[in-house]
Motif scaffolding. Sequence first.
Motif, PDB file in Angstrom:
ATOM      1  N   UNK D 295       0.776  -1.159  -0.052  1.00 15.42           N
ATOM      2  CA  UNK D 295       0.025  -0.030  -0.026  1.00 15.42           C
ATOM      3  C   UNK D 295       0.960   1.252  -0.116  1.00 15.42           C
ATOM      4  N   UNK D 296       0.337   2.376  -0.733  1.00 17.79           N
ATOM      5  CA  UNK D 296       1.072   3.633  -0.627  1.00 17.79           C
ATOM      6  C   UNK D 296       0.169   4.510   0.352  1.00 17.79           C
ATOM      7  N   UNK D 297       0.732   4.914   1.517  1.00 14.62           N
ATOM      8  CA  UNK D 297      -0.118   5.995   2.070  1.00 14.62           C
ATOM      9  C   UNK D 297       0.224   7.511   1.791  1.00 14.62           C
ATOM     10  N   UNK D 342      -2.067   2.993   9.886  1.00 10.81           N
ATOM     11  CA  UNK D 342      -3.463   2.470  10.096  1.00 10.81           C
ATOM     12  C   UNK D 342      -3.732   1.202  10.420  1.00 10.81           C
ATOM     13  N   UNK D 343      -2.738   0.419  10.051  1.00 13.64           N
ATOM     14  CA  UNK D 343      -2.738  -1.224  10.508  1.00 13.64           C
ATOM     15  C   UNK D 343      -1.400  -1.713  10.725  1.00 13.64           C
ATOM     16  N   UNK D 345       1.884  -3.277   9.752  1.00 16.81           N
ATOM     17  CA  UNK D 345       2.593  -3.028   8.592  1.00 16.81           C
ATOM     18  C   UNK D 345       4.017  -3.014   8.752  1.00 16.81           C
ATOM     19  N   UNK D 365       3.978   0.513   2.151  1.00 12.33           N
ATOM     20  CA  UNK D 365       4.075  -0.342   3.252  1.00 12.33           C
ATOM     21  C   UNK D 365       3.552  -1.631   2.852  1.00 12.33           C
ATOM     22  N   UNK D 367       1.281  -4.676   4.083  1.00 14.74           N
ATOM     23  CA  UNK D 367       0.257  -5.119   4.982  1.00 14.74           C
ATOM     24  C   UNK D 367      -0.094  -6.365   4.490  1.00 14.74           C
TER      25      UNK D 367
END
Lengths: 377, 377, 377, 377
Positions: D295-297, D342-343, D345, D365, D367
């Motif tokens: 994922x890209x934050x 957010x989770x 990672x 990241x 996940x």
Amino acid sequence: MMSLIEKDYIVVAQNASGRNMHVPVYRIRGNRPGPKVYIQSSIHGAEVQGNVVIYHLLQRLKSLAVCGEIVLVPNCNPVGTNIKAGEYTLGRFDPVNGTNWNRGYYYDENAVHAFADTVSPHTSDAEIRTRFRAFWAQAIADKLASPWGLGLAQQLNLKLQQLAVDADYVLDLHNGPVSTRHIYIPEYARDSAKLFNIPHCIFIPNVFAGALDEATFCPWWTLQDALSKKFSREIKLGVEAFTLEMGSQEVIDFAEGDVDATSILSYLTAKGAIQDTHIRPAQMIRRGVALKNYKTLYTQWGGMVEYLARPGEQISAGEPLARVLNIDELDNDRGSEVVPAPCDLIPILHFPSASVLSGTQLYKVFTEYFTITTDTE
Amino acid sequence: MMSLIEKDYIVVAQNASGRNMHVPVYRIRGNRPGPKVYIQSSIHGAEVQGNVVIYHLLQRLKSLAVCGEIVLVPNCNPVGTNIKAGEYTLGRFDPVNGTNWNRGYYYDENAVHAFADTVSPHTSDAEIRTRFRAFWAQAIADKLASPWGLGLAQQLNLKLQQLAVDADYVLDLHNGPVSTRHIYIPEYARDSAKLFNIPHCIFIPNVFAGALDEATFCPWWTLQDALSKKFSREIKLGVEAFTLEMGSQEVIDFAEGDVDATSILSYLTAKGAIQDTHIRPAQMIRRGVALKNYKTLYTQWGGMVEYLARPGEQISAGEPLARVLNIDELDNDRGSEVVPAPCDLIPILHFPSASVLSGTQLYKVFTEYFTITTDTE
Amino acid sequence: MMSLIEKDYIVVAQNASGRNMHVPVYRIRGNRPGPKVYIQSSIHGAEVQGNVVIYHLLQRLKSLAVCGEIVLVPNCNPVGTNIKAGEYTLGRFDPVNGTNWNRGYYYDENAVHAFADTVSPHTSDAEIRTRFRAFWAQAIADKLASPWGLGLAQQLNLKLQQLAVDADYVLDLHNGPVSTRHIYIPEYARDSAKLFNIPHCIFIPNVFAGALDEATFCPWWTLQDALSKKFSREIKLGVEAFTLEMGSQEVIDFAEGDVDATSILSYLTAKGAIQDTHIRPAQMIRRGVALKNYKTLYTQWGGMVEYLARPGEQISAGEPLARVLNIDELDNDRGSEVVPAPCDLIPILHFPSASVLSGTQLYKVFTEYFTITTDTE
Amino acid sequence: MMSLIEKDYIVVAQNASGRNMHVPVYRIRGNRPGPKVYIQSSIHGAEVQGNVVIYHLLQRLKSLAVCGEIVLVPNCNPVGTNIKAGEYTLGRFDPVNGTNWNRGYYYDENAVHAFADTVSPHTSDAEIRTRFRAFWAQAIADKLASPWGLGLAQQLNLKLQQLAVDADYVLDLHNGPVSTRHIYIPEYARDSAKLFNIPHCIFIPNVFAGALDEATFCPWWTLQDALSKKFSREIKLGVEAFTLEMGSQEVIDFAEGDVDATSILSYLTAKGAIQDTHIRPAQMIRRGVALKNYKTLYTQWGGMVEYLARPGEQISAGEPLARVLNIDELDNDRGSEVVPAPCDLIPILHFPSASVLSGTQLYKVFTEYFTITTDTE
């Protein structure tokens, strides 16, 4: 006791959308009289650690006894802060014309001498200070009102200089590319080297090249010297200005920022800008160098570089500074080559990219450096 | 008769791949003695019309009688020529540090005076010239050999200056942003204004700011003045240098380049660098201005601009220069506003983009200009 | 009669100073019912003429009888507008990552088909429009609410698309590099080519590549086709979207902008968005081309280019398009070379700089073009 | 035993000076038969560590027993390597148009299926490989010969792809911004994850987005699948391709490069490209993730950021990732704010500058990641 923080904004530019660009001005007015302090950060857009230092200063000044007035201006260049070129911030110069954002402050040596001519022997130092500040503020205002206008960097510089013009102590917070902490100190204020907790000190002469520290100390230094000569006695007007290099650009670090804030509070305590603190300069090794011995090592070649010598390390002549990869010579002995230190030195900063052209500032280094002794008081 | 063109290359830099970057050097040696001429173009990478002018000069010199030697160096900045930022060429300054590519040539006023001290009254002008050239060439070589190295722009400048150091006539071909043709002329050589077919002439004093023309004429001008004073007679050493602005950047035009070449051949004929040509200066109106009256009009605002006054037009005070669109005011009277000329003027160049920040060089203009009279011959 | 202009702002981004970046939204609500029109300009920061067109539209709409609602959004990309790289505006892509500012609008073909499945045969066209708009608005809102966030260009695009989602007519105002006026028209709306006064028309298929016009017409076109097939009758939902290229980037021209505004008012009149105007499409030659015949001519070489063929001219196969200067060949026949037209063509735009690398878009041209006939009405 | 290194150059572009730009090609031909290996580095100009890895590979391969042929192409993008914007290298995209340098390789799914249709059941795998390589090489050559030309990035990509088209193993060496080592692995070759000493593995599906690894494995994967289906038996053609991310951009490190070389030699040994080495994959923890869980934050805000979570660390939901300085809020509680994970990672890379706009890729990241088990052998 809580100091109140006032917040204000000044407009320093207008962008291509016609929108005003603001700089925040935080101000703490002490309950007691004292000096005026001016601190700004990020005139070079990628040099951001000073903003964190100002954050910590504000947190801590809230509960300290400020004397006089402290003005703090973080992020003082909203143009430079917001020019990206790739992922990095193209913050050292105006992208339109290459003008360094820290070269357009006002100074005019002749104006200082003209002022000095008007001072009579019986004028008190306090009156000299007051009159010279008014005189200088007017000169800056006149410059800003130039009928044909001024370039963007100069407009920005002069508007900031107006905030600093009546300050006794001026601190301009910068960063190097990949850098250890260091400070530029005018030679007449060399004793102040021991009041900051900064390990590397560069002592600079009374020469103006456009920066805020110079624009602050050159007029006062020149005036002191002129009046001392005129009246054949030593006159000290007490204004000091420094450029502090708080480590590397493109990085902020809150923990280090708190340490940096302590260093500045130590100076401000010593100068009477805050009272009742227990903050004293650290016991530490400080090394000094004359500006002429603060050397830039330029490359004579282009290539890919590993920076072997770390900023702050003592390096002996002949020890490796860098290792260069020559992409067209990987099949022979020239595939990798070492750049040795040309003399004993301390690297202070190095170029932040592995990719260098010929004529690149590979390292800036202390040579002929010395240890600054702290007298037992 | 055909002049032979020699072609050579010099290395001026190395890129991050470790590859050499070359500048082509074209050279025509005349069969007869005569002066040495040095012509370069595109030190600013986006200013490309001079390359076309050199192309036409080479075509035409092939069949002309060259006296002495003519060296032509097109595309003299291979770094600046090849830095794109968007579709345009970021050619005015080193993208790494903002250094203007035309500010690193060598000059040292004290060195000139030191040399002048060594000249005895009975030295011939020819000998002075020869000795001073050797002296100056050595100084440039010493600078280039600085033990800690030099920045990229300065290395480039000095290597080019080595090609120009023994020239009698130096022409540096530039362009403005959106510009009419104009020329910078040192005041001591003001008669040469009439030898070029360039309508706008800026007369400049003996002040060094780093450019090639200044780096050429400042030492000779200073030397002339020092020796004239020392020996109480007028000494003219005959070296001249000019910056020619051949219209607008980012554009080449072969037809106009041929006209530009004629203008330069007219000057070279008058100076004896070529013979037996029928090329004479054009009958035309030339307007001159002192550098101090060549003004830059900076914006005090940001916005979108239509440039109404065309470079080269005579504009009276109060006439419109530009119309500004204020994007946030389209619903009211401030949606579009006119910028009037602050005085009678001739716009010479304007900013090349409609989008301007505050502090932008909107126009550069002749004020207090005059007509250059040509004596009937 | 005067139409009232409402002005509003939306926040589309936050800069590195943490400051909101606003886009102005001008809105005219008619007294009578009618379609909704959405017009934006300058999604590419250097393409500024559309802002002047919107200026003129606003001036003229004030005194026209608007039916429905017209929303005008000039300068819709405050980030792209304000990135300078040299004197020009680096406005086509995000300087951080190269993302084209006009490629992040929302479209999902499967979502259209999913919606089409829910439509029953007896639904009226008006109800289909209403329901599909709500459906599509929700999809955009969902996308904007992505839990991990979205890139800057996409955030900007989606916030603008929210303003356009319920429009019947969407006009996105752009510029080419050095360009004649041209327009992109979806094939299903080809009759609208005759309603604008734009001489060059490119007819494009139902293919989504990220731009606003496509993001507007692809869903409606796909929906029309799906429902027409499903119900075996021709369904026209009446939504149209165009990209208008208003000449060259980096330039504004108020007089031409007024002509451009007339062209748009002609379209809006024909579509019933304004009433009681005498503005009718001009009698003029319009030329059309299928997108696949709108060719890009790339360079196979690097060099300096004079663009000989002007945008809008008819050029025959073999006629010169450009002349190239080869800086290393000035002493031989390859010093200048001509690039001929590979076939009959009309150049529409060319690269805006004389300096080109290999692989540069030298020209974009109409090939296999045709004249658009206007029926006598 | 010494392997001989051949060195060659290919021309991939011409710059605005008309000069050829070369890429070095190092080649080692083994004495014994074996697979062909293709390794390139620095298609993104600032991602330079791969060049050092190739340096070490060459040093070590000299004394190893190569089977087949190994082609190594360091610094494969001489344009991207040499575009500076400030001190950093603007190497990820073409500065003219924003095109990512790693998105223009050739792939055409339909062409694969067309080829598959021509294969008869009794064709050997070896013959399929040979014929498909010829087929694919021709397709690339045809593309490169497009009559209207191609863009610079695509020309560069295709010329490199021609070097790689007949390779069995293709390694493309990249770097992240500030990054831990990771590798992209096509799902069909997931067992190879255990052959490299790279702790973070991203498993990617058969989707083409323009990169070299995809352009290599997509055709073979698609062909395998098509033939397996056609002949109802599992066909494995054995070609593998990976993108290896060797840490952070803008930095080279010779010591780490040697470790990286060992990791690659381990893979090559396992695949039979070198013999008689004792190099085996390291015993280490490898973590994998499906591409959809990589994922890209993105930021929703602009400001100054301290990156608290280091690439490679395991972070639990709610733990701090970053601390943000809000320059306009230094007098209140919003002066500094924490961004929580957010989770659960593992951050793999983060943005390399403290200064971020909204819509910035703050972190990428893992996940839903898992540990890759190594069977006891």
